[in-house]
Design a protein around this motif. Structure first.
Motif, short mmCIF file in Angstrom:
data_model
loop_
_atom_site.label_atom_id
_atom_site.label_comp_id
_atom_site.label_asym_id
_atom_site.label_seq_id
_atom_site.Cartn_x
_atom_site.Cartn_y
_atom_site.Cartn_z
N ILE A 28 0.97 -1.32 0.03
CA ILE A 28 0.01 -0.03 0.03
C ILE A 28 0.94 1.48 -0.08
O ILE A 28 1.73 1.43 1.16
N GLY A 30 0.41 5.39 -0.46
CA GLY A 30 -0.50 6.22 -0.69
C GLY A 30 -2.02 5.59 -0.67
O GLY A 30 -2.47 4.89 0.07
N ASP A 31 -2.92 5.76 -1.66
CA ASP A 31 -4.24 5.54 -1.89
C ASP A 31 -4.37 3.98 -2.50
O ASP A 31 -5.33 3.88 -3.02
N THR A 32 -3.27 3.78 -3.39
CA THR A 32 -3.22 2.69 -4.40
C THR A 32 -2.71 1.56 -3.91
O THR A 32 -1.28 1.30 -3.78
#
Length: 228
Positions: A28, A30-32
């Motif tokens: 993981i 960031g948000d990705t």
């Protein structure tokens, strides 16, 4: 659904690595999130090296899985906790210099594995000299410590003795000063009293002389009048 059993992160938490019951490794950033299939084995533990360049997983088969980094889905398994049969790896930790990997399994054994990269370097990367700061403590023998303690006690006793002597000398000087002041005060008081008495005696003599002179003057005047 997935029940995560372990996770680890880089020093600044820019990337998080997690494993769980769905037999996947998640990266993981960031948000990705990115997912990597772990095959038929389930990872129970995941450990990232302090350098952030090596990733290990403890499998339910008793193997320690070393992932190629950066992650691309490739790995190498080393079967450690597998005697007499496969036993799950439940805990893993890596040393501060990334040179040793410690693992504990259901077999009740603790294994210590030396970590090397593909070039045979221990720790896999340059060790961070600041990872373990120099200690400020200094090791000394008990005899040296006792000697230093005794020396400090002797110096403290000398200081106390000098302080007592100084206080005594100050008291003696103060007493001498008070005694001299008393003597001088008594002497000047006596001289002042003597001067007062002398002044009063002279004043009395003066008055007597004036009275005697006036009496003689009256007698002379009286004789002069009788003569006339």
């Amino acid at each position: 659904s997935c029940q995560h059993t372990s996770c680890d992160a880089t020093a600044e938490a820019r990337a998080i690595f997690a494993v769980g019951s769905d037999r996947k490794l998640r990266e993981i950033v960031g948000d990705t999130p990115k997912e990597y299939d772990l095959g038929s084995a389930t990872a129970l533990q995941v450990v990232l090296s302090h350098s952030g360049r090596m990733l290990f997983a403890g499998m339910d088969t008793g193997a320690i899985r070393s992932f190629k980094f950066p992650l691309n889905g490739e790995w190498t398994d080393v079967h450690v906790h597998s005697s007499p049969g496969p036993t799950a790896v439940h805990k893993m930790r890596i040393s501060h210099d990334d040179s040793m990997l410690f693992s504990v399994g259901e077999d009740g054994c603790v294994y210590v594995s030396e970590v090397k990269d593909k070039d045979g370097r221990i720790g896999g990367a340059k060790r961070d000299k600041e990872a373990l700061p120099w200690a400020e403590e200094v090791l000394v023998t008990k005899s040296d410590l006792e000697e230093k303690t005794n020396h400090m006690l002797e110096l403290r006793a000398k200081v106390d003795d000098l302080q007592d002597k100084n206080d005594y000398q100050l008291r003696i000087k103060e007493l001498n000063h008070q005694e001299k002041l008393k003597e001088v005060t008594e002497r000047f008081t006596a001289e002042l009293e003597a001067s007062k008495r002398n002044y009063e005696l002279l004043l009395q003599n003066k008055n007597d002389s004036e009275l005697e002179f006036e009496e003689k003057l009256r007698q002379l005047e009286s004789r002069h009048e009788q003569t006339l």
